[in-house]
Design an enzyme around this catalytic site. Sequence first.
Site, PDB file in Angstrom:
ATOM      1  N   THR A 155       0.872  -1.190   0.000  1.00  0.00           N
ATOM      2  CA  THR A 155       0.000   0.000   0.000  1.00  0.00           C
ATOM      3  C   THR A 155       0.902   1.231   0.000  1.00  0.00           C
ATOM      4  OG1 THR A 155      -0.229  -0.219   2.397  1.00  0.00           O
ATOM      5  CG2 THR A 155      -2.054  -1.036   1.041  1.00  0.00           C
ATOM      6  N   LYS A 181       4.099  -6.697   4.213  1.00  0.00           N
ATOM      7  CA  LYS A 181       3.916  -5.295   3.827  1.00  0.00           C
ATOM      8  C   LYS A 181       3.537  -4.486   5.066  1.00  0.00           C
ATOM      9  CE  LYS A 181       0.329  -3.526   2.975  1.00  0.00           C
ATOM     10  NZ  LYS A 181      -0.480  -2.621   3.846  1.00  0.00           N
ATOM     11  N   THR A 192       0.430  -9.103  11.843  1.00  0.00           N
ATOM     12  CA  THR A 192       0.364  -7.849  11.119  1.00  0.00           C
ATOM     13  C   THR A 192      -0.204  -8.047   9.744  1.00  0.00           C
ATOM     14  OG1 THR A 192       1.535  -5.883  10.453  1.00  0.00           O
ATOM     15  CG2 THR A 192       2.613  -7.963   9.984  1.00  0.00           C
ATOM     16  N   GLU A 279       6.168   4.506   7.445  1.00  0.00           N
ATOM     17  CA  GLU A 279       5.813   5.786   6.822  1.00  0.00           C
ATOM     18  C   GLU A 279       6.701   6.915   7.338  1.00  0.00           C
ATOM     19  OE1 GLU A 279       1.161   4.826   5.771  1.00  0.00           O
ATOM     20  OE2 GLU A 279       1.620   5.897   7.604  1.00  0.00           O
ATOM     21  N   ASN A 403       0.146  10.737   5.864  1.00  0.00           N
ATOM     22  CA  ASN A 403      -1.142  10.405   6.463  1.00  0.00           C
ATOM     23  C   ASN A 403      -2.166  11.509   6.360  1.00  0.00           C
ATOM     24  OD1 ASN A 403      -1.094   7.643   7.477  1.00  0.00           O
ATOM     25  ND2 ASN A 403       0.795   8.381   8.423  1.00  0.00           N
ATOM     26  N   THR A 408      -6.123  11.469  -0.658  1.00  0.00           N
ATOM     27  CA  THR A 408      -6.290  12.470  -1.718  1.00  0.00           C
ATOM     28  C   THR A 408      -5.555  12.059  -2.994  1.00  0.00           C
ATOM     29  OG1 THR A 408      -4.412  13.740  -0.946  1.00  0.00           O
ATOM     30  CG2 THR A 408      -6.580  14.327  -0.107  1.00  0.00           C
TER      31      THR A 408
END
Lengths: 408, 408
Positions: A155, A181, A192, A279, A403, A408
């Site tokens: 992702t 992932k 996870t 991230e 995040n 968007t």
Amino acid sequence: MAVGLNAFPEIPEIKGVRFAAVEAGIKKANKKDLVVFELSEGSSVAGVFTQNQFCAAPVRVCREHLASDTTTPRYLVINTGNANAGTGKSGYEKAITTCEAVASQVGVQKHQVLPFSTGVIGEPLPVDKILAALPNALSSLKSIGWKDAGLGIMTTDTLPKGAFRQVEVFGKIVTIGGISKGAGMIRPNMATMLGYIFTDAAVDQKVLASLLKSTTNQSFNRITIDSDTSTNDSCIAVATGLAENESISDLSCGDGLVFAEAFLAVMQELAHAIVRDGEGATKFVTVEVTGAAQVNDATKTAFEIAHSPLVKTALFASDPNWGRILAVVGRAGVEDLQVDKVSININGCEIVKNGGRSSDYTEEAGQVAMAPSEIHILVDLGAGDCSDTVWTTDFSHDYVTINAEYRT
Amino acid sequence: MAVGLNAFPEIPEIKGVRFAAVEAGIKKANKKDLVVFELSEGSSVAGVFTQNQFCAAPVRVCREHLASDTTTPRYLVINTGNANAGTGKSGYEKAITTCEAVASQVGVQKHQVLPFSTGVIGEPLPVDKILAALPNALSSLKSIGWKDAGLGIMTTDTLPKGAFRQVEVFGKIVTIGGISKGAGMIRPNMATMLGYIFTDAAVDQKVLASLLKSTTNQSFNRITIDSDTSTNDSCIAVATGLAENESISDLSCGDGLVFAEAFLAVMQELAHAIVRDGEGATKFVTVEVTGAAQVNDATKTAFEIAHSPLVKTALFASDPNWGRILAVVGRAGVEDLQVDKVSININGCEIVKNGGRSSDYTEEAGQVAMAPSEIHILVDLGAGDCSDTVWTTDFSHDYVTINAEYRT
């Protein structure tokens, strides 16, 4: 940008496992977003899943299918781009529909198919796109080129994640390989989203389930990026048995132990890969807590340090602001904490001793210790012999950007 | 930039309370960083302090002095720029030295002085600067101009925070006024760093202590910015009694209740001010959880939502990513959560009903609901009559910037 994440390894063929990764059009164009695994008949399969009570529809279906009867799973179907979570009865039905479509095309029963989803929570699953892409996937199954499968389950991950080991078990070379992932909503609780570990070794199903559970607690259940436990966490272990070794039934000694250690190594490498590609991560951080009176004190202290936004932003700045770590230790809920016995060591630099700044410590030494991208925070509680380790990342501007703009 | 924080109010004189704010040179030049309060003899004083086991030296001294004997505190001394936490024996001795210096200059006993510190953890307290500035502070005590005191206790706060109410108690007008500061490491547990509430009402000491404790649980103990409980949280209530009202001994009815409500209003306004000026805040967020089977379920669910980095970054982006809220509800540890009874409402817009997306909900409506700077998240668990409310902020780039650069 991932921190010290190796290139995707050349995972060899694992006998009894074939896979395909195709574009179903759920994510943006030109992105693989549908992965199918085929498992040979008679494989042992074990799974662990999220403890989030708002678990996703596919997690519910997986649990039901694994419990349904004695026939073992033959297919895993994984889509990205949509989590099929918070989607109620209609989401559940779409997960079942996916299983039925696979089952009818390959001639197995629907509960021999396990579905998995990852992506945005709360959007209706575009099941028609999955159904349309399934024939293509099922006709292109292959045994090597695992990187495609790693890419197909991503992702917000920036790189695909894989790991493997080969060991000799009862005179046969067996392979253990897997993919995983991340990269956000990562604080797995039991497993996870998503880890898949395959081996051609013969392993008794109950032994495999026990091994998966214990190694999960030393790998996926000890990583955290942002403390948010996902609705979709799933980790699946498959043993096809086609290496034709004598079946592994005891993990505590001999070749069983060799296998268990190799299995753990694959699990940890896959878990660490998720953290390294967390991230916005600029640091890979090992938080080790020793000297605890009980393991739970070590575990919760390590997690509280790993979750603290103040510690994580200081890590991002490479700032040896050890007072923030000390403040977390003090609020972590350790019973009868002896504050004057606590020491803190970062990358070999002793910063806190006896609950206060070490007399040898200098700000310059702290800055040197905090500079690398690999950080080892060692907290000793001075109260006993128990310990635990958690792996995490720092907290950067990119985390906020990723995040804030995710949908968007 | 603070969210909807009113200008500092014109707090009137509170009989029996004088104060001074001066520059001791602990913070940057031209910043007030030392505040002294003088309390008239016979005042009732109550305090609540951090539950962080690594509490700062001044917190230890405050607890000892408040417990030491029956003579009540007469002076509060507050420095910013340095927390005097994680400083061991030497930090403790410096806090005592500060008390002794005040005591000898004004002719009280040293345990009648309460010390407070806020700022960086782990640096040695520059006590000489405090001692040098004390004579100036003690010779410039005044009764109005509270904004100076509010400015003098700030760290990363962008604006000073004050609140007051006046009510009639047994025929006398009494004033309740106070100041507070934030703005990071904010997840108070029993109190926050720093809140000071003064009244000229006569209030029995035990009644005041009880009132402070109960209102703290509806104000400072229900705010969170980053989940990090400080080492220095302290909240002090003072009642000088100089309004000459009949002493308040029952808060449950009549004028006692009027006073308690006004006291709570001041506490909540000061607590909310800390959130409105939270580090990097662009939203003021009320998280209300209703329909819980027990209060603790509501409290922990509200706090978990308020702490989630994914919810907070979505708030920053004004993104109605309600799936993240739903995922938090599922992992918050509510026993026997009935996921199909959960509803979520944001600023009056029903988003989730019966555990899934409301049939009336549109993405456009969600975006309208998330646009304002004041956000009310209402989660109903559909399980009972208990509820709780927590106030928090979003998570922005500025939060990362402020905390990555805090010590530079």
